[in-house]
Design a protein around this motif. Structure first.
Motif, short mmCIF file in Angstrom:
data_model
loop_
_atom_site.label_atom_id
_atom_site.label_comp_id
_atom_site.label_asym_id
_atom_site.label_seq_id
_atom_site.Cartn_x
_atom_site.Cartn_y
_atom_site.Cartn_z
N MET A 80 -2.50 7.49 26.27
CA MET A 80 -3.55 6.78 26.75
C MET A 80 -3.95 5.54 25.97
SD MET A 80 -5.38 8.10 29.43
CE MET A 80 -6.96 7.76 29.33
N ALA A 81 -3.48 5.53 24.81
CA ALA A 81 -3.69 4.16 23.84
C ALA A 81 -2.77 3.13 24.55
CB ALA A 81 -3.24 4.68 22.49
N MET A 82 -1.71 3.64 25.00
CA MET A 82 -0.62 2.66 25.63
C MET A 82 -1.16 2.32 26.93
SD MET A 82 2.99 4.10 24.79
CE MET A 82 3.12 5.86 24.06
N VAL B 114 -8.90 21.57 27.51
CA VAL B 114 -8.87 22.90 27.97
C VAL B 114 -7.40 23.55 27.56
CG1 VAL B 114 -8.38 24.15 30.16
CG2 VAL B 114 -10.24 22.64 30.19
N LEU B 115 -6.46 22.96 27.84
CA LEU B 115 -5.01 23.61 27.24
C LEU B 115 -4.94 23.66 25.80
CD1 LEU B 115 -2.19 24.19 28.59
CD2 LEU B 115 -4.08 23.08 29.97
N LYS B 116 -5.51 23.06 25.25
CA LYS B 116 -5.53 23.12 23.66
C LYS B 116 -6.57 24.37 23.35
CE LYS B 116 -4.53 18.64 21.88
NZ LYS B 116 -5.29 17.22 21.97
N MET B 117 -7.61 24.50 24.15
CA MET B 117 -8.49 25.57 23.91
C MET B 117 -7.86 27.01 24.17
SD MET B 117 -11.97 26.42 25.84
CE MET B 117 -11.11 26.70 27.80
N TYR C 278 -8.71 23.81 35.93
CA TYR C 278 -7.32 24.42 35.96
C TYR C 278 -6.30 23.34 36.04
CZ TYR C 278 -9.09 29.34 37.26
OH TYR C 278 -9.55 30.41 37.13
N SER C 279 -6.96 22.30 36.10
CA SER C 279 -5.67 21.30 36.28
C SER C 279 -4.49 20.95 35.20
CB SER C 279 -6.32 19.72 36.18
OG SER C 279 -7.06 19.61 35.07
N GLY C 280 -5.13 21.33 33.94
CA GLY C 280 -4.02 21.53 32.95
C GLY C 280 -2.99 22.51 33.38
N ILE C 281 -3.35 23.47 33.82
CA ILE C 281 -2.44 24.67 33.90
C ILE C 281 -1.21 24.29 35.15
CG2 ILE C 281 -2.08 27.09 34.75
CD1 ILE C 281 -5.01 27.61 33.61
N VAL C 282 -1.85 23.36 36.13
CA VAL C 282 -1.02 23.22 37.14
C VAL C 282 -0.28 21.92 36.63
CG1 VAL C 282 -0.89 22.25 39.61
CG2 VAL C 282 -2.91 23.25 38.83
N VAL D 34 1.02 17.95 27.99
CA VAL D 34 -0.57 17.84 27.69
C VAL D 34 -0.86 16.56 27.51
CG1 VAL D 34 -2.35 18.79 26.18
CG2 VAL D 34 -0.53 20.43 26.95
N SER D 35 -0.06 15.85 26.54
CA SER D 35 -0.66 14.40 26.21
C SER D 35 -0.72 13.36 27.35
CB SER D 35 0.43 13.71 25.08
OG SER D 35 1.73 13.61 25.92
N MET D 36 -0.42 13.71 28.75
CA MET D 36 -0.01 12.99 29.69
C MET D 36 -1.19 13.41 30.54
SD MET D 36 1.94 10.38 29.95
CE MET D 36 2.22 10.27 31.61
N PHE D 37 -1.93 14.49 30.31
CA PHE D 37 -2.75 14.74 31.42
C PHE D 37 -4.00 13.86 31.87
CE2 PHE D 37 -2.69 19.84 30.26
CZ PHE D 37 -1.18 19.77 30.77
N THR D 38 -4.59 13.24 30.74
CA THR D 38 -5.67 12.21 30.88
C THR D 38 -5.04 11.03 31.55
OG1 THR D 38 -6.72 13.19 29.20
CG2 THR D 38 -7.64 11.34 30.08
#
Ligand code: SDX
Length: 391
Positions: free
Chosen positions: A96-98, A236-239, A328-332, A340-344
Motif C-alpha cells: 500500500m505504501a507503493m 481479519v486474517l491476522k485476527m 470473508y474477503s480475506g479468506i477468499v 495478506v499484504s495485498m488485500f487492501t
C-alpha cells in the motif's frame, strides 16, 4: 427513500453532498449502484460492466461495452520511467505504501495535458486510472517478491489479465483458472463503490480544490489503508491467525466485550443490519474453496464459528454489529493465492472506479465549491499573550 431530506445549499457546500451513484439503506442492509441491487450485479454482471454503470449511470449496450473494454484494455501499460519509482522502495515495503506513491506519481506523466474542466479530458483520466491501476497493483506484488514485472496481456480480459500480471512467470505457461477469475471479478464488483465512505470522501475533498485526479486517487488509497476502513480485510486474517482455533473463540469474545480488541470485519458506520456484500462474499468463499477442495479450510471454519457466536450474542445484537464486506474477503483472497499484504491493494484496485466516478460527478457540477467542513470550537476563550518571564 431519496428526497427524504432537503439540505440548505450552504450546508451542502461545507459538509454533506448529493450523489446519484450509490444508495445504501443501512437499516435494511441494502446497496444499489445506480439503482441496481448489488446482489443482481454480483451475480449477473461483471466488474467492467459495473465500471461503465458507475461512470455513465446506465448499463452499456453490447457495442458500448465492447468499445469501453477495448479502450480500457488498450491503455494497461504504464510509462517505462514510472517503473523506476519502485527501485526506491525496500523489498519489504508494504504494497500500500507503493500504491500511494506510484499512483500519485501518475500525476507527473499525465497531469500537464489534463484540463479537468474539459469532459473529454476527464474521460481520458478516468480510463487511464481504470486501465493502469491493476498494472501498478501487480507491480507492487512482484516487486516485494523479487520477481520481474509482467507486461499486461490485453487479450485476457480485465481480471484475468490482473491475475496474469500477478502470477505468470516467463519460465512456464500460466492460464488463470476461470473459477478464480470469476470469483475475483465478483470481489472487484462488491468493492467498486460504497457512497460517501472515508476514502471516497477523501477523494472528493481533495478533488474539490481542483487537484488532479491521480493525486486525488492517491489520497483515497492513503485513507483506505487504515485498519478501520480498507485495512480491515488484512486485520481479519491476522485476527483469525491470533485466535488459532475455535476453542479460543470464547476467550477472544470476552476480550472484545472488555474492549481490549475489536472483532475485525464486524460493524459498520452505516449498516446496522447485515452488509449485503458480506453475504455474497460468504457465498463466493464457499464456491471458491469447494472448487479448490478446501471447503474444510480451518480459517473458514473459524470465521463461520465467530460469525455464528457473534450473531447470537447479546453484546453484538444490542450494538447491531454484523459482518461487513471485509469479514470473508480475506479468506477468499487467500484461496486465490493473494498474500495478506495485498488485500487492501485489491480493495483499492476495485474501489478506484467508485472514487473516480464520484470525482467526476463532483467536478462536472458547475456549482461545485471547495469542500470546507466546519467545526465546533471547544478550545480556550480569547486571552492575552503572557511574556515568558511571567509564566
Ligand atoms: C469498510 O464506510 C464505508 O462504507 C466503509 C466500507 C466501504 O465499502 O467503503 O464499507 C468498508 O471500511 C468496512 C468496515 C471495516 N472495518 C472493520 O471491520 C474494523 C472493525 N469495525 C470497527 O472498527 C467499527 O465497526 C467501524 C469503524 C467500522 C465503525 O465504528 P463505529 O461507527 O464506532 O461503530 P458503532 O458506532 O456502530 O459502535 C457501536 C458500539 C460501540 O461500543 P459501545 O461504545 O456502544 O459500547 O459497537 C462497538 C463500539 O465500540 N463496536 C465494536 C465493533 N465495531 C463497533 N465492538 C467490537 N468489534 C467491532 N468490530
Amino acid at each position: 427513500k431519496t428526497g427524504m431530506f432537503t439540505f440548505d445549499p450552504g450546508f451542502l457546500a461545507t459538509s454533506a453532498c448529493e450523489s446519484k451513484i450509490t444508495f445504501i439503506d443501512g437499516d435494511e442492509g441494502q446497496l444499489y449502484y445506480r439503482g441496481y441491487p448489488i446482489e443482481q450485479l454480483a451475480k449477473e454482471s461483471d466488474y467492467l460492466e459495473t465500471c461503465y454503470l458507475l461512470i455513465y449511470g446506465e448499463l452499456p449496450t453490447r457495442a458500448q461495452r465492447e468499445e469501453f473494454e477495448h479502450t480500457v484494455m488498450k491503455h494497461t501499460m504504464v510509462h517505462d520511467q514510472l517503473t523506476r519509482f519502485f527501485n526506491g522502495f525496500r523489498r519489504d515495503a508494504h504494497p500500500m505504501a507503493m500504491m500511494v506513491g506510484v499512483t500519485g506519481a501518475l500525476s507527473a506523466f499525465y497531469q500537464d495535458s489534463l484540463d479537468i474542466n474539459n469532459a473529454e479530458h476527464r474521460k481520458v483520466a478516468i480510463y487511464r486510472l481504470i486501465s493502469k491501476i491493476p498494472t501498478i497493483a501487480a507491480m507492487c506484488y512482484r516487486y516485494t517478491q523479487g520477481l520481474p514485472f509482467n507486461y499486461p496481456k490485453n487479450d485476457l480480459g480485465y481480471t484475468a489479465n490482473f491475475l496474469h500480471m500477478m502470477f505468470a512467470t516467463p519460465c512456464e505457461p500460466y492460464e488463470p483458472n476461470p473459477v478464480l477469475v470469476r470469483a475475483l471479478d465478483r470481489i472487484f464488483t462488491l468493492h467498486a463503490d460504497h457512497e460517501q465512505n472515508a476514502s471516497t470522501s477523501t477523494v472528493r475533498l481533495a478533488g474539490s480544490s481542483g487537484a488532479n485526479p491521480f493525486a486525488c486517487i492517491a489520497a483515497g488509497i492513503a485513507c483506505l489503508w487504515g485498519p478501520s476502513h480498507g485495512g480491515a480485510n488484512e486485520a481479519v486474517l491476522k485476527m483469525l491467525d491470533e485466535i488459532g482455533s475455535v476453542d479460543n473463540v470464547p476467550a477472544f469474545m470476552e476480550g472484545v466485550k472488555a474492549k481490549t480488541h475489536k472483532l475485525m470485519g464486524f460493524g459498520h458506520r452505516v449498516y446496522k443490519n447485515m452488509d449485503p456484500r458480506a453475504a455474497i462474499m460468504r457465498e463466493t468463499c464457499y464456491e471458491v474453496l469447494k472448487e479448490l477442495g478446501l471447503e474444510n479450510d480451518p480459517k473458514l471454519k473459524l470465521a463461520m464459528a465467530l460469525e455464528k457466536i457473534a450473531l447470537e450474542d447479546s453484546y453484538f445484537i444490542e450494538r447491531k454489529l454484523y459482518p461487513n464486506v471485509d469479514f470473508y474477503s480475506g479468506i477468499v483472497l487467500t484461496a486465490l493465492g493473494i498474500p495478506v499484504s495485498m488485500f487492501t491493494v485489491i480493495f483499492a484496485l476495485a474501489r478506484t472506479v467508485g472514487w473516480i466516478s464520484h470525482w467526476n460527478e463532483m467536478i462536472s457540477d458547475p456549482g461545485m465549491k471547495i469542500g470546507r467542513p466546519r467545526q465546533l470550537y471547544t478550545g480556550s476563550p480569547r486571552r492575552d499573550y503572557v511574556p515568558s518571564g511571567d509564566r
